[in-house]
Design an enzyme around this catalytic site. Structure first.
Site, PDB file in Angstrom:
ATOM      1  N   VAL A 298      -8.375   1.416   5.609  1.00 48.64           N
ATOM      2  CA  VAL A 298      -9.298   2.451   5.177  1.00 48.64           C
ATOM      3  C   VAL A 298      -9.329   2.493   3.657  1.00 48.64           C
ATOM      4  CG1 VAL A 298      -9.870   4.902   5.274  1.00 48.64           C
ATOM      5  CG2 VAL A 298      -8.792   3.796   7.247  1.00 48.64           C
TER       6      VAL A 298
ATOM      7  N   ASN B  42      -0.994  12.011   5.223  1.00 46.92           N
ATOM      8  CA  ASN B  42      -1.377  11.280   6.431  1.00 46.92           C
ATOM      9  C   ASN B  42      -2.829  11.507   6.815  1.00 46.92           C
ATOM     10  OD1 ASN B  42       0.988   9.899   6.919  1.00 46.92           O
ATOM     11  ND2 ASN B  42       1.882  11.525   8.177  1.00 46.92           N
TER      12      ASN B  42
ATOM     13  N   GLY C  26       7.244   6.204   8.020  1.00 51.16           N
ATOM     14  CA  GLY C  26       8.573   6.617   8.421  1.00 51.16           C
ATOM     15  C   GLY C  26       9.494   5.463   8.759  1.00 51.16           C
TER      16      GLY C  26
ATOM     17  N   LYS D  81       0.224  15.924   7.660  1.00 51.43           N
ATOM     18  CA  LYS D  81       0.387  16.442   6.309  1.00 51.43           C
ATOM     19  C   LYS D  81      -0.689  15.784   5.457  1.00 51.43           C
ATOM     20  CE  LYS D  81       4.031  12.966   5.719  1.00 51.43           C
ATOM     21  NZ  LYS D  81       5.469  12.754   5.496  1.00 51.43           N
ATOM     22  N   PRO D  82      -0.934  16.256   4.251  1.00 49.78           N
ATOM     23  CA  PRO D  82      -2.015  15.679   3.436  1.00 49.78           C
ATOM     24  C   PRO D  82      -1.886  14.182   3.186  1.00 49.78           C
ATOM     25  CG  PRO D  82      -1.384  17.803   2.559  1.00 49.78           C
ATOM     26  CD  PRO D  82      -0.394  17.498   3.649  1.00 49.78           C
TER      27      PRO D  82
ATOM     28  N   LEU E 237       0.812  -1.213   0.000  1.00 54.55           N
ATOM     29  CA  LEU E 237       0.000   0.000   0.000  1.00 54.55           C
ATOM     30  C   LEU E 237       0.846   1.263   0.000  1.00 54.55           C
ATOM     31  CD1 LEU E 237      -2.830  -0.861   2.580  1.00 54.55           C
ATOM     32  CD2 LEU E 237      -3.055  -0.674   0.103  1.00 54.55           C
TER      33      LEU E 237
ATOM     34  N   ASP F 244       3.637  14.474  12.643  1.00 57.86           N
ATOM     35  CA  ASP F 244       3.921  14.411  11.212  1.00 57.86           C
ATOM     36  C   ASP F 244       2.640  14.570  10.393  1.00 57.86           C
ATOM     37  OD1 ASP F 244       5.608  14.252   8.990  1.00 57.86           O
ATOM     38  OD2 ASP F 244       5.379  12.082   8.822  1.00 57.86           O
TER      39      ASP F 244
END
Length: 363
Positions: A157, A205, A87, A202-203, A83, A200
């Site tokens: 998801v 995540n 990190g 951000k888009p 997928l 962290d």
């Protein structure tokens, strides 16, 4: 992940042996195919047939052709396909063998095993996320080890990350951007109340699922507030933890707290509304300095559809000093709820349907 090379199959007999050793196809299914003589004799044709029958995935077939037969089964789970990566780990779609329930497996990279503290950090990620339970957070179901393989079993998801949607459609309609950030803030409030900060955001995540719900994922940099040894300058494999486009200014000199998450959420909000994060044109080495010293151009000066009131909320999230930001995600939600109702976007703009925000802490 798919294991070491044994030998490439050269005929149907060696392919059948590889299938047995891999445990990818249930013995009863394989027996039924052989009894009916349904399996082609040629290797590529046989693998293609098994993919068509949904007994293998293209990922399985590709690795079996190369003679890779181990590593597809982790505990009770059958790995289906990759997928992405976080990190510290690679992420795979998998299914529980007993009931075919889809999950995501996050596997600690083997090259990190030799780095002091990597396994402990990975296990702590599991403990951290397993303690959280909110509809806007991706849930961790199990923390597992099989031999030298360490992995997390996480909620899968079905949806699209915000960065992929941005790449496909450009900036978000204003109403959708507000809905997305409000839901993310609700998940963060739950985490912050339990002493966990993401670090962290951000888009990439944030995932918008097929029902229009937002899920915050990849807690690989999450930490408990009381763990003061875990600071931003720690490195894994030579890389600084965090994403420069979204890092709060204070993180160059002090540990993160919930207000650092709110800054990152503000930078994400800005990106959704404007199409790029603040200081996107700055080179990587200068981004942190820009976050610390340069003013942010108000979003409504980029796009007249953005109201000055909404622009002010984004700018407050992006305040240089943590004391000048919202002090909690709940305060942000209250500010968003005070916004005047806006007109719906033009019909030509496709808006993903959204659902009312579930009550905090309930499934």
């Amino acid at each position: 992940m798919a294991g070491f090379v044994v030998s490439r199959p050269t005929n149907l007999s060696s392919l059948l042996e590889a299938l047995r050793q891999s445990e990818l196809v249930e013995p009863a299914d394989l027996h039924a195919l052989l009894t009916r003589r349904a399996l082609p004799l040629e290797i590529d044709a046989a693998l293609d047939f098994l993919v068509q029958q949904r007994l293998l995935t293209p990922f399985h077939a590709r690795h079996l052709r190369e003679g890779r037969i181990h590593g597809f089964i982790l505990g009770d789970y059958r790995v289906l396909q990759p997928l992405g990566r976080g990190g510290m780990g690679l992420v795979y779609l998998a299914e529980r063998r007993s009931d075919k329930q889809k999950v995501a497996l996050k596997v600690l990279r083997t090259q990190l095993h030799r780095i002091p503290g990597a396994r402990e950090r990975f296990a702590r990620e599991g403990r951290t996320t397993a303690a959280l339970d909110h509809p806007n957070l991706v849930r961790t179901l199990e923390v597992r080890q099989q031999g030298n393989t360490y992995f997390l079993v996480m909620e899968y998801v079905a949806g699209q990350s915000l960065n992929k949607r941005l790449a496909r459609t450009g900036r978000f309609p204003v109403d959708l951007a507000v809905t997305v950030i409000r839901q993310a803030a609700a998940g963060l409030q739950h985490a912050h109340e339990r002493g966990v900060v993401h670090r962290d955001l951000k888009p990439s995540n944030l995932v918008l699922d097929t029902a229009g719900h937002v899920k915050v994922l990849d807690m690989g940099l999450a930490r408990f507030f009381e763990d003061r040894t875990d600071n931003l300058t720690e490195r894994v494999g030579g890389g600084i933890l965090g994403s420069p486009d979204y890092l709060a200014p204070e993180l160059a000199r002090q540990p993160a707290d919930c207000r650092s998450d709110l800054y990152a959420l503000g930078a994400t909000f800005y990106c959704l509304l404007v199409g790029e994060p603040p200081f996107a044109t700055y080179p990587g080495s200068s981004k942190m300095l820009a976050h610390q010293m340069r003013p942010v151009l108000p979003p409504h000066q980029h796009d007249a559809r953005i109201s000055p009131q909404l622009s002010a909320i984004v700018l407050k999230l992006l305040a240089k000093s943590p004391e000048d930001r919202y002090q909690s995600a709940r305060e942000l939600i209250e500010a968003l709820d005070r916004l005047p109702v806006t007109q719906p976007p033009p019909p030509a703009v496709a808006v993903v349907p959204t659902q009312p925000l579930p009550a905090a802490g309930r499934k």
